[in-house]
Design an enzyme around this catalytic site. Structure first.
Site, mmCIF file in Angstrom:
data_model
loop_
_atom_site.group_PDB
_atom_site.id
_atom_site.type_symbol
_atom_site.label_atom_id
_atom_site.label_comp_id
_atom_site.label_asym_id
_atom_site.label_seq_id
_atom_site.Cartn_x
_atom_site.Cartn_y
_atom_site.Cartn_z
ATOM 1 N N GLU A 259 -6.251 4.699 9.057
ATOM 2 C CA GLU A 259 -5.464 3.940 8.083
ATOM 3 C C GLU A 259 -4.096 3.638 8.692
ATOM 4 O OE1 GLU A 259 -5.015 5.799 4.243
ATOM 5 O OE2 GLU A 259 -7.040 6.638 4.294
ATOM 6 N N GLU A 311 -5.264 -2.297 -4.876
ATOM 7 C CA GLU A 311 -6.024 -1.417 -5.769
ATOM 8 C C GLU A 311 -5.130 -0.998 -6.933
ATOM 9 O OE1 GLU A 311 -8.809 1.439 -3.606
ATOM 10 O OE2 GLU A 311 -7.326 0.986 -2.051
ATOM 11 N N LYS A 314 -4.931 2.821 -8.362
ATOM 12 C CA LYS A 314 -4.530 3.969 -7.543
ATOM 13 C C LYS A 314 -3.398 4.732 -8.219
ATOM 14 C CE LYS A 314 -4.437 4.364 -3.210
ATOM 15 N NZ LYS A 314 -4.018 4.308 -1.807
ATOM 16 N N GLU A 322 1.824 2.156 -3.868
ATOM 17 C CA GLU A 322 0.454 2.561 -3.574
ATOM 18 C C GLU A 322 -0.586 1.521 -4.009
ATOM 19 O OE1 GLU A 322 -1.386 5.135 -2.103
ATOM 20 O OE2 GLU A 322 0.534 5.388 -1.099
#
Length: 479
Positions: A259, A311, A314, A322
């Site tokens: 990542e 997303e 999250k 995030e």
């Protein structure tokens, strides 16, 4: 397979694949914690359109794996940390690997055993399960004749190692024994070491961290280390890991970046420009094959950008950013120009996205909003309002626009259910896009088919924006 012929055919298929040369590439993380999920087939078409050949999942979602079958895209599936102590390895291999791998199947190359299980924030609750889980899984892979093809890895956070300068890198003292066991296992089975590196988090969490050191343009605060000098955080972090592996006797172990990325919203410094500069700099740096001071000419085996899509579900415990790591928005639309080095000069948008109808929920222009507090708390506790906070793309909205943004986020998350825009009469549905400047009022998507009357929305239509601004200005004058 029921017949000996089928077993032989499968073996030949594996042999052909194993002997096929694997090239390093830029891949992506495909997370699933979204409030608005596109159909997996749409996401896979997005990967194919952008010539992305490697994808990392955080689970083994069967719908995603089915969509990936026959595409040739190499896949890393994951086992969540919470499953490490309880899962049945034989059953996992049978249900999540064997039934998808084969001719015209999913090209599953790695299984990630946990995700950052040694993270200091976990207080050691997962670390003792990692190696036993890997041993059991390896035995199950052998029984299923998959061990020569599917490799086990453990994505580690960069906080697993430490040092003031890269050459002195070492694993945290409490991890020395388990890391020795882990890298020995990885080496014995031909697996790489997977690490997640986030220069953004270093910058976000430390006001003294030199901003230019997080990027790849050169730094006015280089880090001297003996004969070497480090001009960016990525090289320094990577070589700290190389030094730590060297101290355990595995200095040549292949390393994959599991990542890495830069968020586009939700914090100061998280914006489109910074994300583009960082990710393009990273890609150019890796694909130049320059390597790092401790591994000259030898860049990471693969690099998985985090992430493919935003997303919205999250956790925001680390920060509001995030939910905004995607190079694409939740609906597969490119946020900025990015050359992945895979043949396209820029990103290609998702096609055939199933949008909900083009309508939004906004604050009623003629209603008193003094009692709106509870409704806002409800909306933002379930939907994503992170862009409204300091540093966010919608942080400059006025009070009523703030309310409208929250109302609409909830309304779209509820799939535009009629009652979800009521808010005791304080909300109303509009067919004019209320987006303002860079602040986008979204229209949700669905992974289900829509009726012919539900046309995809004309997002960011100049007509809608101009008319919307005029209408809002009129409302403001009449309130």
């Amino acid at each position: 397979m029921g017949s000996g012929v089928g077993v032989v055919a499968l073996f030949i298929f594996f042999l052909l694949l194993v002997t096929h040369e694997v090239e390093s590439a830029i891949g992506v993380n495909w997370g699933s914690l979204s409030l608005h999920k596109m159909r997996p087939s749409t996401v896979v078409d997005l990967l194919k359109a952008n010539k992305i050949t490697k994808v990392k999942l955080f689970d083994s979602n069967p719908d995603a794996l089915r969509a990936l079958m026959g595409t040739g895209i190499q896949v890393m599936v994951g086992i969540p940390n919470e499953m490490l102590s309880t899962f049945d390895s034989d059953l996992f291999v049978q249900q999540n690997l064997s039934r998808f791998i084969g001719k015209n199947g999913a090209d599953i190359r790695y299984v990630a055993v946990g995700n950052e299980p040694f993270l200091t924030g976990y207080g050691g609750q997962f670390q003792n399960y990692v190696v036993p889980a890997m041993v059991n899984l390896q035995q199950s892979l052998v029984k299923a004749n998959l061990a020569s093809y599917v490799k086990l890895v453990v994505p580690c956070n960069a906080d697993a190692y430490e040092s003031n300068v890269p050459s002195q890198g070492m694993f945290r003292p409490e991890l020395t024994l388990i890391m020795t066991q882990l890298v020995s296992f990885l080496n014995s089975n031909g697996s790489p070491f997977v690490v997640n590196i986030y220069p953004f988090l270093s910058l976000y969490g430390n006001s003294d961290f030199p901003q230019d050191y997080a990027f790849f343009e050169g730094s006015s605060h280089p880090v001297p280390d003996g004969p070497n000098t480090y001009y960016n955080a990525f090289d320094g972090n990577f070589d700290t890991l190389v030094a730590a592996l060297t101290k355990l006797g595995y200095g040549q172990m292949p390393i994959i970046i599991g990542e890495i990325g830069w968020p586009t919203d939700g914090a100061v410094g998280a914006n489109l420009t910074a994300a583009r500069v960082f990710n393009q700099g990273l890609i150019s740096h890796v694909l130049s094959n320059k390597g790092t001071p401790l591994r000259p000419g030898s860049p990471p085996a693969d690099v998985y950008l985090f992430g493919l899509l935003d997303e919205g579900a999250k956790s925001t415990l680390p920060g509001n950013f995030e939910r905004h790591w995607g190079i694409f928005s939740f609906d597969g639309q490119a946020k900025y120009r990015l050359n992945l080095g895979l043949g396209n000069r820029g990103l290609k948008n998702a096609k055939n996205v199933q949008y909900l109808p083009s309508r939004w929920c906004v604050a009623h222009p003629s209603k008193d909003m003094t009692q709106v507090g509870d409704h806002l708390r409800l909306a933002c506790s379930e939907a994503d309002c992170t862009t409204l906070n300091d540093g966010g793309s919608c942080s400059q909205l006025g009070e009523k626009d703030n309310i409208s943004y929250a109302f609409n986020s909830y309304y779209q998350m509820q799939m535009q259910h009629e009652k979800s825009c009521d808010f005791d009469g304080l909300g109303m549905v509009t067919f004019l896009d209320p987006s303002v400047g860079d602040c986008r009022f979204l229209v949700g998507v669905t992974d289900k088919g829509l009726s012919s009357s539900a046309e995809p929305m004309a997002r960011w239509s100049i007509y809608h924006i101009c008319i919307g601004v005029l209408i809002w200005g009129f409302w403001t004058l009449t309130i």
